[in-house]
Design an enzyme around this catalytic site. Sequence first.
Site, PDB file in Angstrom:
ATOM      1  N   LYS A   1      13.266  -7.166  18.685  1.00 17.66           N
ATOM      2  CA  LYS A   1      12.153  -6.469  19.333  1.00 17.66           C
ATOM      3  C   LYS A   1      10.948  -7.381  19.465  1.00 17.66           C
ATOM      4  O   LYS A   1      10.288  -7.396  20.504  1.00 17.66           O
ATOM      5  CB  LYS A   1      11.793  -5.196  18.563  1.00 17.66           C
ATOM      6  CG  LYS A   1      12.821  -4.084  18.787  1.00 17.66           C
ATOM      7  CD  LYS A   1      12.560  -2.872  17.928  1.00 17.66           C
ATOM      8  CE  LYS A   1      13.661  -1.835  18.117  1.00 17.66           C
ATOM      9  NZ  LYS A   1      13.693  -0.852  17.034  1.00 17.66           N
TER      10      LYS A   1
ATOM     11  N   LYS B   1      25.202  -4.813  26.333  1.00 25.68           N
ATOM     12  CA  LYS B   1      25.090  -3.512  25.653  1.00 25.68           C
ATOM     13  C   LYS B   1      24.155  -2.583  26.438  1.00 25.68           C
ATOM     14  O   LYS B   1      23.083  -3.004  26.860  1.00 25.68           O
ATOM     15  CB  LYS B   1      24.506  -3.740  24.245  1.00 25.68           C
ATOM     16  CG  LYS B   1      24.358  -2.463  23.453  1.00 25.68           C
ATOM     17  CD  LYS B   1      23.441  -2.641  22.249  1.00 25.68           C
ATOM     18  CE  LYS B   1      22.565  -1.410  22.144  1.00 25.68           C
ATOM     19  NZ  LYS B   1      21.702  -1.303  21.022  1.00 25.68           N
TER      20      LYS B   1
ATOM     21  N   LYS C   1      18.130   1.278  26.740  1.00 27.64           N
ATOM     22  CA  LYS C   1      17.000   1.604  27.610  1.00 27.64           C
ATOM     23  C   LYS C   1      16.079   0.404  27.787  1.00 27.64           C
ATOM     24  O   LYS C   1      15.452   0.246  28.817  1.00 27.64           O
ATOM     25  CB  LYS C   1      16.239   2.842  27.121  1.00 27.64           C
ATOM     26  CG  LYS C   1      15.869   2.838  25.681  1.00 27.64           C
ATOM     27  CD  LYS C   1      15.680   4.262  25.160  1.00 27.64           C
ATOM     28  CE  LYS C   1      15.797   4.279  23.651  1.00 27.64           C
ATOM     29  NZ  LYS C   1      16.255   5.515  23.084  1.00 27.64           N
TER      30      LYS C   1
HETATM   31  P1  AMP Z   1      18.610   4.568  19.998  1.00 30.60           P
HETATM   32  O1  AMP Z   1      18.522   4.908  21.412  1.00 30.60           O
HETATM   33  O2  AMP Z   1      18.403   3.125  19.710  1.00 30.60           O
HETATM   34  O3  AMP Z   1      17.813   5.501  19.105  1.00 30.60           O
HETATM   35  O4  AMP Z   1      20.122   4.825  19.620  1.00 30.60           O
HETATM   36  C1  AMP Z   1      20.631   6.071  19.257  1.00 30.60           C
HETATM   37  C2  AMP Z   1      22.069   5.956  18.817  1.00 30.60           C
HETATM   38  O5  AMP Z   1      22.885   5.581  19.934  1.00 30.60           O
HETATM   39  C3  AMP Z   1      22.316   4.906  17.726  1.00 30.60           C
HETATM   40  O6  AMP Z   1      23.275   5.394  16.810  1.00 30.60           O
HETATM   41  C4  AMP Z   1      22.869   3.743  18.482  1.00 30.60           C
HETATM   42  O7  AMP Z   1      23.717   2.946  17.682  1.00 30.60           O
HETATM   43  C5  AMP Z   1      23.646   4.426  19.606  1.00 30.60           C
HETATM   44  N1  AMP Z   1      23.726   3.557  20.781  1.00 30.60           N
HETATM   45  C6  AMP Z   1      22.697   3.179  21.588  1.00 30.60           C
HETATM   46  N2  AMP Z   1      23.138   2.377  22.572  1.00 30.60           N
HETATM   47  C7  AMP Z   1      24.482   2.239  22.399  1.00 30.60           C
HETATM   48  C8  AMP Z   1      25.520   1.539  23.111  1.00 30.60           C
HETATM   49  N3  AMP Z   1      25.266   0.821  24.202  1.00 30.60           N
HETATM   50  N4  AMP Z   1      26.779   1.625  22.629  1.00 30.60           N
HETATM   51  C9  AMP Z   1      27.060   2.360  21.517  1.00 30.60           C
HETATM   52  N5  AMP Z   1      26.130   3.045  20.817  1.00 30.60           N
HETATM   53  C10 AMP Z   1      24.860   2.993  21.246  1.00 30.60           C
END
Ligand code: AMP
Length: 328
Positions: free
Chosen positions: A114, A198, A201
Amino acid sequence: MKKPMRILSGIQPSGILHIGNYFGMMRPAIALQDEGEALYFIADYHALTSLRDPIALRENSRRVALDFLACGLNPDKAALFLQSDVPQVTELAWILSTVTPVSRLELAHSYKDKVARGAAAAAGLFTYPVLMAADILIYDSDIVPVGKDQKQHIEITRDIAARINETFGSARKGPILKLPEPRIQKQTEVVPGIDGQKMSKSYGNTIDIFGDEKETRKRVMSIVTDSTLVEAPKNPDASTIMQLYGLVASKDEVQEMREQFRKGGRGYGDFKKQLFEKLWDYFAPMRKRRDEILRDKNYIDDVLERGARRANAIAHEVMKRVRAAVGL
Ligand code: AMP
Ligand code: TRP
């Protein structure tokens, strides 16, 4: 009687949920609601590390609740709540921070990534994993379903819990905090975005779960491919189209598309259209459910309030134990 397994996970309301969130975390979390006592929360304290717009934070938090419910979270089985409705987590985070080595946090990829991408190096961003450890440990969680990017955070959580137990536990009273296990699904540990990296957002490569039809089609049609000609055979193993299709199509359908890739004669554009149709159908029941929830004005507030009550009751007991153990 054996105590039911406690399952916990959180998701930040820092943007709009995409299919990487769905397949990586939400779908496994929803499946686990039948296997134990599930607690899922919207990590609004964590979102403050990147979102400084109070109206957006409040709106996103409600929207994440709505989307999670639309995707199948059953509030009669799993508690859904806002992280900030259990403010004791910040107290526990403070206590945990007193045994957490700075050197351990300096190794966290998420912080380094980040900051490398331009985020200010705020203390809250740096101690993000300590707050996450508190989220998990305050409910005596057994299992934490997440995507692979969160694995290191769970390792840090286990490390911090072990330090608390070593520092304040005793053979007579037993451990103070329970060490949780991550639950990461092999097939969906990293869902690729439309550029093949990956899906995230922050990379602008997402396909949203509840995007409108035109936009979703556009996103799918802009999946990056190589320049293999229509007639030529294509490699199914190196294709984002195939990877995403595998998430929404049946085994036979996936097998059929793989063969068509190898055979040649069909262009990527054609495969993308087929992927879009499958994806759109896959989420159709969730879109319907979402519309129903939106018609019931108090539904989301009621669910969040019930969830917070349940979460608070557990957190209260664990905090009593922790406060007694450390001498507060
Ligand atoms: P976040 O949006 O970072 O709060 O992610 C929320 C959840 O979604 C977390 O458990 C992440 O590990 C999962 N996650 C986010 N992006 C991915 C992705 N591209 N593939 C698999 N899991 C994801
Ligand atoms: N850090 C997680 C993410 O970005 C969100 C989160 C906060 C979380 N606290 C948690 C996930 C506790 C699981 C358990 O995805």
